[in-house]
Motif scaffolding. Structure first.
Motif, PDB file in Angstrom:
ATOM      1  N   ARG A  78     -27.673  35.228  92.988  1.00 54.01           N
ATOM      2  CA  ARG A  78     -28.216  34.538  92.176  1.00 54.01           C
ATOM      3  C   ARG A  78     -28.179  35.252  91.148  1.00 54.01           C
ATOM      4  O   ARG A  78     -29.010  36.230  90.585  1.00 54.01           O
ATOM      5  CB  ARG A  78     -29.598  34.056  92.409  1.00 54.01           C
ATOM      6  CG  ARG A  78     -29.859  32.700  90.993  1.00 54.01           C
ATOM      7  CD  ARG A  78     -31.301  32.093  91.654  1.00 54.01           C
ATOM      8  NE  ARG A  78     -31.366  31.610  90.172  1.00 54.01           N
ATOM      9  CZ  ARG A  78     -32.672  30.687  89.074  1.00 54.01           C
ATOM     10  NH1 ARG A  78     -32.535  32.423  88.525  1.00 54.01           N
ATOM     11  NH2 ARG A  78     -32.695  30.077  88.646  1.00 54.01           N
ATOM     12  N   HIS A  79     -27.828  34.581  90.045  1.00 54.92           N
ATOM     13  CA  HIS A  79     -27.457  35.701  88.832  1.00 54.92           C
ATOM     14  C   HIS A  79     -27.892  35.030  87.561  1.00 54.92           C
ATOM     15  O   HIS A  79     -27.638  33.679  87.199  1.00 54.92           O
ATOM     16  CB  HIS A  79     -26.232  36.265  88.564  1.00 54.92           C
ATOM     17  CG  HIS A  79     -25.768  37.096  90.289  1.00 54.92           C
ATOM     18  ND1 HIS A  79     -26.110  38.337  90.319  1.00 54.92           N
ATOM     19  CD2 HIS A  79     -25.012  36.675  90.336  1.00 54.92           C
ATOM     20  CE1 HIS A  79     -26.016  38.569  91.212  1.00 54.92           C
ATOM     21  NE2 HIS A  79     -24.712  37.483  91.984  1.00 54.92           N
ATOM     22  N   ASP A  80     -28.906  35.357  87.119  1.00 53.96           N
ATOM     23  CA  ASP A  80     -29.219  34.823  85.149  1.00 53.96           C
ATOM     24  C   ASP A  80     -29.492  35.550  84.182  1.00 53.96           C
ATOM     25  O   ASP A  80     -29.840  35.450  83.249  1.00 53.96           O
ATOM     26  CB  ASP A  80     -30.835  34.181  86.235  1.00 53.96           C
ATOM     27  CG  ASP A  80     -31.319  34.635  86.356  1.00 53.96           C
ATOM     28  OD1 ASP A  80     -31.463  36.314  86.318  1.00 53.96           O
ATOM     29  OD2 ASP A  80     -32.337  34.345  86.673  1.00 53.96           O
ATOM     30  N   SER A  81     -28.685  37.472  84.644  1.00 52.72           N
ATOM     31  CA  SER A  81     -29.017  36.897  82.900  1.00 52.72           C
ATOM     32  C   SER A  81     -27.413  38.453  82.670  1.00 52.72           C
ATOM     33  O   SER A  81     -26.716  38.647  84.477  1.00 52.72           O
ATOM     34  CB  SER A  81     -29.354  38.535  83.370  1.00 52.72           C
ATOM     35  OG  SER A  81     -29.616  39.568  82.669  1.00 52.72           O
ATOM     36  N   ALA A  82     -26.782  38.186  81.953  1.00 49.46           N
ATOM     37  CA  ALA A  82     -25.504  39.539  81.686  1.00 49.46           C
ATOM     38  C   ALA A  82     -25.635  40.670  82.180  1.00 49.46           C
ATOM     39  O   ALA A  82     -24.528  41.204  82.318  1.00 49.46           O
ATOM     40  CB  ALA A  82     -24.874  39.021  80.785  1.00 49.46           C
ATOM     41  N   SER A  83     -26.773  40.981  82.213  1.00 45.53           N
ATOM     42  CA  SER A  83     -26.994  42.658  81.837  1.00 45.53           C
ATOM     43  C   SER A  83     -27.270  42.602  83.781  1.00 45.53           C
ATOM     44  O   SER A  83     -27.152  44.073  84.157  1.00 45.53           O
ATOM     45  CB  SER A  83     -28.227  43.663  81.461  1.00 45.53           C
ATOM     46  OG  SER A  83     -28.876  42.709  82.109  1.00 45.53           O
ATOM     47  N   GLN A 113     -26.170  27.164  76.499  1.00 43.29           N
ATOM     48  CA  GLN A 113     -27.697  26.675  77.135  1.00 43.29           C
ATOM     49  C   GLN A 113     -27.712  27.913  78.982  1.00 43.29           C
ATOM     50  O   GLN A 113     -27.233  27.165  79.398  1.00 43.29           O
ATOM     51  CB  GLN A 113     -27.657  25.396  77.622  1.00 43.29           C
ATOM     52  CG  GLN A 113     -28.159  24.658  76.135  1.00 43.29           C
ATOM     53  CD  GLN A 113     -28.508  22.852  75.952  1.00 43.29           C
ATOM     54  OE1 GLN A 113     -28.986  22.785  77.539  1.00 43.29           O
ATOM     55  NE2 GLN A 113     -28.350  22.473  74.858  1.00 43.29           N
ATOM     56  N   PRO A 114     -28.014  28.435  78.979  1.00 42.36           N
ATOM     57  CA  PRO A 114     -27.947  29.342  80.359  1.00 42.36           C
ATOM     58  C   PRO A 114     -28.870  28.215  81.257  1.00 42.36           C
ATOM     59  O   PRO A 114     -29.404  27.505  81.542  1.00 42.36           O
ATOM     60  CB  PRO A 114     -29.449  30.350  80.280  1.00 42.36           C
ATOM     61  CG  PRO A 114     -28.952  30.491  78.237  1.00 42.36           C
ATOM     62  CD  PRO A 114     -29.034  29.193  78.435  1.00 42.36           C
ATOM     63  N   TYR A 171     -24.164  31.055  90.757  1.00 42.70           N
ATOM     64  CA  TYR A 171     -25.071  31.817  92.100  1.00 42.70           C
ATOM     65  C   TYR A 171     -23.740  32.136  93.241  1.00 42.70           C
ATOM     66  O   TYR A 171     -22.254  31.373  92.614  1.00 42.70           O
ATOM     67  CB  TYR A 171     -25.633  30.481  93.300  1.00 42.70           C
ATOM     68  CG  TYR A 171     -26.607  29.824  92.938  1.00 42.70           C
ATOM     69  CD1 TYR A 171     -27.884  30.332  92.868  1.00 42.70           C
ATOM     70  CD2 TYR A 171     -27.058  28.967  91.476  1.00 42.70           C
ATOM     71  CE1 TYR A 171     -28.988  30.381  92.845  1.00 42.70           C
ATOM     72  CE2 TYR A 171     -28.923  29.011  91.407  1.00 42.70           C
ATOM     73  CZ  TYR A 171     -29.046  29.185  92.212  1.00 42.70           C
ATOM     74  OH  TYR A 171     -30.609  29.007  91.545  1.00 42.70           O
ATOM     75  N   ARG A 172     -23.221  33.232  94.622  1.00 39.29           N
ATOM     76  CA  ARG A 172     -21.946  33.167  94.666  1.00 39.29           C
ATOM     77  C   ARG A 172     -22.840  33.432  96.433  1.00 39.29           C
ATOM     78  O   ARG A 172     -23.618  34.291  96.952  1.00 39.29           O
ATOM     79  CB  ARG A 172     -22.145  34.666  93.958  1.00 39.29           C
ATOM     80  CG  ARG A 172     -21.070  35.464  94.650  1.00 39.29           C
ATOM     81  CD  ARG A 172     -20.097  37.027  93.365  1.00 39.29           C
ATOM     82  NE  ARG A 172     -20.964  37.488  94.240  1.00 39.29           N
ATOM     83  CZ  ARG A 172     -21.799  38.757  93.500  1.00 39.29           C
ATOM     84  NH1 ARG A 172     -21.791  38.088  91.818  1.00 39.29           N
ATOM     85  NH2 ARG A 172     -22.292  39.403  94.332  1.00 39.29           N
ATOM     86  N   GLN A 230     -18.511  36.578  86.142  1.00 39.52           N
ATOM     87  CA  GLN A 230     -19.845  35.690  85.419  1.00 39.52           C
ATOM     88  C   GLN A 230     -21.164  36.281  84.658  1.00 39.52           C
ATOM     89  O   GLN A 230     -21.385  35.847  83.999  1.00 39.52           O
ATOM     90  CB  GLN A 230     -20.604  36.104  87.096  1.00 39.52           C
ATOM     91  CG  GLN A 230     -20.635  35.042  87.959  1.00 39.52           C
ATOM     92  CD  GLN A 230     -20.989  35.330  89.591  1.00 39.52           C
ATOM     93  OE1 GLN A 230     -21.739  36.397  89.880  1.00 39.52           O
ATOM     94  NE2 GLN A 230     -21.448  34.214  90.436  1.00 39.52           N
ATOM     95  N   SER A 231     -20.973  37.965  84.486  1.00 35.97           N
ATOM     96  CA  SER A 231     -21.558  38.026  83.254  1.00 35.97           C
ATOM     97  C   SER A 231     -21.299  37.834  81.896  1.00 35.97           C
ATOM     98  O   SER A 231     -22.180  37.435  81.320  1.00 35.97           O
ATOM     99  CB  SER A 231     -21.813  40.094  83.871  1.00 35.97           C
ATOM    100  OG  SER A 231     -21.891  40.338  82.178  1.00 35.97           O
TER     101      SER A 231
END
Length: 210
Positions: A118-123, A140-141, A145-146, A131-132
């Motif tokens: 799960r990814h919720d940050s560009a960093s 609207q963030p 998911y992968r 994805q980044s």
């Protein structure tokens, strides 16, 4: 009239409950890493068991609700239409047609070890480059998911991405390469497919970065 012995009756009840639990995917999911992992396990188990009816039930909910509205709202009026067009053209959206190939990967080639993220940050260093870029462009963030499928030894990786959480379901949106307008350079595209940490390592190994 046949009277079942208590031990047999208990066994039948437990067996029936076990089968029902195994054959029925969750009706709703939370926007969490654990819930997405449950979803991925159910999806790939249906493929491994060649349970086409369960697979069909799961993938029938993978389409976004109002996809154009979702992309416009999430990415804004500039990038939204481009990403919506990419989404509409994505052949992976036809999951039923892709079932034989997915079963070949999972069963014939043994890529049945599931790793989810799960990814919720560009960093986030474990997010792919694409994805980044998508996370950075969001108005609207939302989390991306992968699913990664490998053999038990970790080799022969195949990845399904990206998914998002919408209306208590996980929906497939694809790789969102058209965050930036124009044709994607082949080298940039290749690196964008990799987790950012691995892409940076590869660039250093090949002398592309210092």
């Amino acid at each position: 009239m046949t009277i079942l012995r208590p031990a047999i009756l208990v066994f039948l009840l437990l067996f029936t409950a076990s089968c029902s639990k195994k054959s029925m995917p969750a009706s709703t999911y939370k926007d969490t890493a654990a819930s997405f992992d449950q979803f991925a396990q159910e999806l790939i188990t249906a493929v491994k068991d060649d349970n086409k009816s369960e697979f069909a039930a799961i993938v029938s909910k993978l389409d976004l609700t109002d996809p154009k509205g979702w992309f416009d709202k999430t990415f804004g009026p500039e990038a939204g239409p481009r990403l919506f067009a990419e989404y509409e053209a994505n052949p992976m959206k036809d999951w039923k047609r892709g079932y034989p190939e997915l079963r070949k990967l999972v069963v014939d080639q043994g890529r049945d070890t599931i790793t989810t993220s799960r990814h919720d940050s560009a960093s986030d260093e474990m997010a792919t480059g694409h994805q980044s870029n998508a996370l950075r462009a969001m108005k609207q963030p939302v989390a991306l998911y992968r699913i990664q499928l490998t053999r038990p030894d970790g080799e022969k990786s195949f990845t399904l991405w990206s998914f998002v959480h919408q209306d208590n379901q996980f929906r497939f949106i694809g790789k969102t390469k058209q965050v930036t307008a124009g044709e994607v350079d082949k080298t940039v595209d290749m690196l964008g497919e990799l987790p950012m940490k691995r892409a940076r390592e590869l660039m250093k190994e090949t002398g592309g970065a210092k």
